[in-house]
Motif scaffolding. Structure first.
Motif, mmCIF file in Angstrom:
data_model
loop_
_atom_site.group_PDB
_atom_site.id
_atom_site.type_symbol
_atom_site.label_atom_id
_atom_site.label_comp_id
_atom_site.label_asym_id
_atom_site.label_seq_id
_atom_site.Cartn_x
_atom_site.Cartn_y
_atom_site.Cartn_z
ATOM 1 N N ALA A 92 0.735 -1.212 0.014
ATOM 2 C CA ALA A 92 0.021 0.174 0.177
ATOM 3 C C ALA A 92 0.667 1.418 -0.048
ATOM 4 O O ALA A 92 0.488 2.567 -0.734
ATOM 5 N N GLN A 93 1.943 1.181 0.663
ATOM 6 C CA GLN A 93 2.906 2.460 0.895
ATOM 7 C C GLN A 93 3.596 2.409 -0.613
ATOM 8 O O GLN A 93 3.688 3.607 -1.074
ATOM 9 N N GLY A 94 3.833 1.485 -0.969
ATOM 10 C CA GLY A 94 4.401 1.418 -2.351
ATOM 11 C C GLY A 94 3.821 2.007 -3.780
ATOM 12 O O GLY A 94 3.991 2.760 -4.398
ATOM 13 N N ALA A 95 2.164 1.610 -3.310
ATOM 14 C CA ALA A 95 1.378 2.323 -4.424
ATOM 15 C C ALA A 95 1.156 3.557 -4.116
ATOM 16 O O ALA A 95 0.975 4.458 -5.241
ATOM 17 N N LEU A 96 1.262 4.279 -3.196
ATOM 18 C CA LEU A 96 0.988 5.813 -2.785
ATOM 19 C C LEU A 96 2.358 6.413 -3.376
ATOM 20 O O LEU A 96 2.322 7.548 -3.942
ATOM 21 N N ALA A 97 3.490 5.809 -2.993
ATOM 22 C CA ALA A 97 4.864 6.571 -3.399
ATOM 23 C C ALA A 97 5.002 6.402 -4.797
ATOM 24 O O ALA A 97 5.521 7.438 -5.556
ATOM 25 N N LYS A 98 4.423 5.404 -5.689
ATOM 26 C CA LYS A 98 4.551 5.352 -7.326
ATOM 27 C C LYS A 98 3.271 6.326 -8.031
ATOM 28 O O LYS A 98 3.162 6.325 -9.192
ATOM 29 N N THR A 99 2.379 6.797 -7.121
ATOM 30 C CA THR A 99 1.422 7.606 -7.696
ATOM 31 C C THR A 99 1.163 8.882 -7.009
ATOM 32 O O THR A 99 1.736 9.146 -6.090
ATOM 33 N N GLU A 100 0.060 9.690 -7.579
ATOM 34 C CA GLU A 100 -0.264 10.860 -6.833
ATOM 35 C C GLU A 100 -1.765 10.652 -6.127
ATOM 36 O O GLU A 100 -2.384 11.606 -5.517
#
Length: 170
Positions: free
Chosen positions: A91-99
Motif C-alpha cells: 500500500a505504501q509503495g502504491a502511494l509512493a508510485k502515484t499521486e
C-alpha cells in the motif's frame, strides 16, 4: 442485459467507492496480488472512474512486489508475502508510485493449492494507507474466507478491499 462483465455486488460497491471518493475529493490506487486486478477491474466498470481511480498494480510474484512497489526483500523473507507487513509495504509503495490520496493492498492465498497450516487457502491480508497519515494509523486486516473456491476467495477479497476504500462515514 447488463452492460457489466463483473458480478453486480462488485460493481455496486465499486460505484459507491467511486462516488464517495469523488465527493471527498480523493484519488485512489490499488496494489493487488491474489485478486489479480479484480478490484481495479471493478473500479473501471464505472463510467467516469478516471477522475478518481489513479492506478492499479498487479504484483503477483514476490519479485514484482519488490521491483514495482518497493517491498523490501527483508519483509518478504521475514514475514512472507501473505502478511500485514507485506500488505502495508504494498500500500505504501502504491502511494509512493502515484499521486493517489489513498491506496489499498491485497495479498493472499486464493487456492486451490499454496496453503499451509499457518497460512491456509482462503487467508487474505489487506492494508489501507492514506497519504500523509501517521504510520501508527495503519489500517490492516487479515481475513480467513475458508476454502470456498478460487473465485469465491478472490470475489470476497475484492469486496473487502473496496470497503476499505470508502471514506469514513460513506
Amino acid at each position: 442485459m447488463s452492460d457489466f462483465i463483473l458480478p453486480a455486488e462488485l460493481v455496486d460497491l465499486a460505484r459507491r467507492v467511486i462516488e464517495a471518493n469523488r465527493a471527498a475529493g480523493r484519488r485512489i490506487a490499488v496494489a493487488e496480488s491474489c485478486t489479480g486486478g479484480l478490484v481495479s477491474s471493478a473500479l473501471t466498470e464505472i463510467g467516469g472512474s478516471s477522475d478518481v481511480f489513479e492506478a492499479g498494480f498487479v504484483t503477483y510474484s514476490n519479485e514484482a512486489k519488490m521491483a514495482v512497489l518497493g517491498v523490501a526483500s527483508d519483509v518478504i523473507e521475514t514475514f512472507g508475502s501473505v502478511s500485514i507487513a507485506c500488505a502495508w509495504a504494498m500500500a505504501q509503495g502504491a502511494l509512493a508510485k502515484t499521486e493517489a490520496d489513498v491506496a489499498v493492498a491485497i495479498t493472499g492465498i486464493a487456492g486451490p493449492g499454496g496453503g499451509s497450516e499457518n497460512k491456509p487457502v482462503g487467508m487474505v491480508v489487506f492494508a489501507c494507507a492514506e497519504r500523509g497519515s501517521d504510520k501508527g494509523d495503519m489500517v490492516a486486516d487479515c481475513r480467513q474466507f475458508g476454502d470456498i473456491g478460487r473465485a469465491g476467495v478472490r470475489t470476497q477479497a475484492a469486496l473487502c478491499a473496496l470497503e476499505l476504500l470508502l471514506p469514513e462515514g460513506a
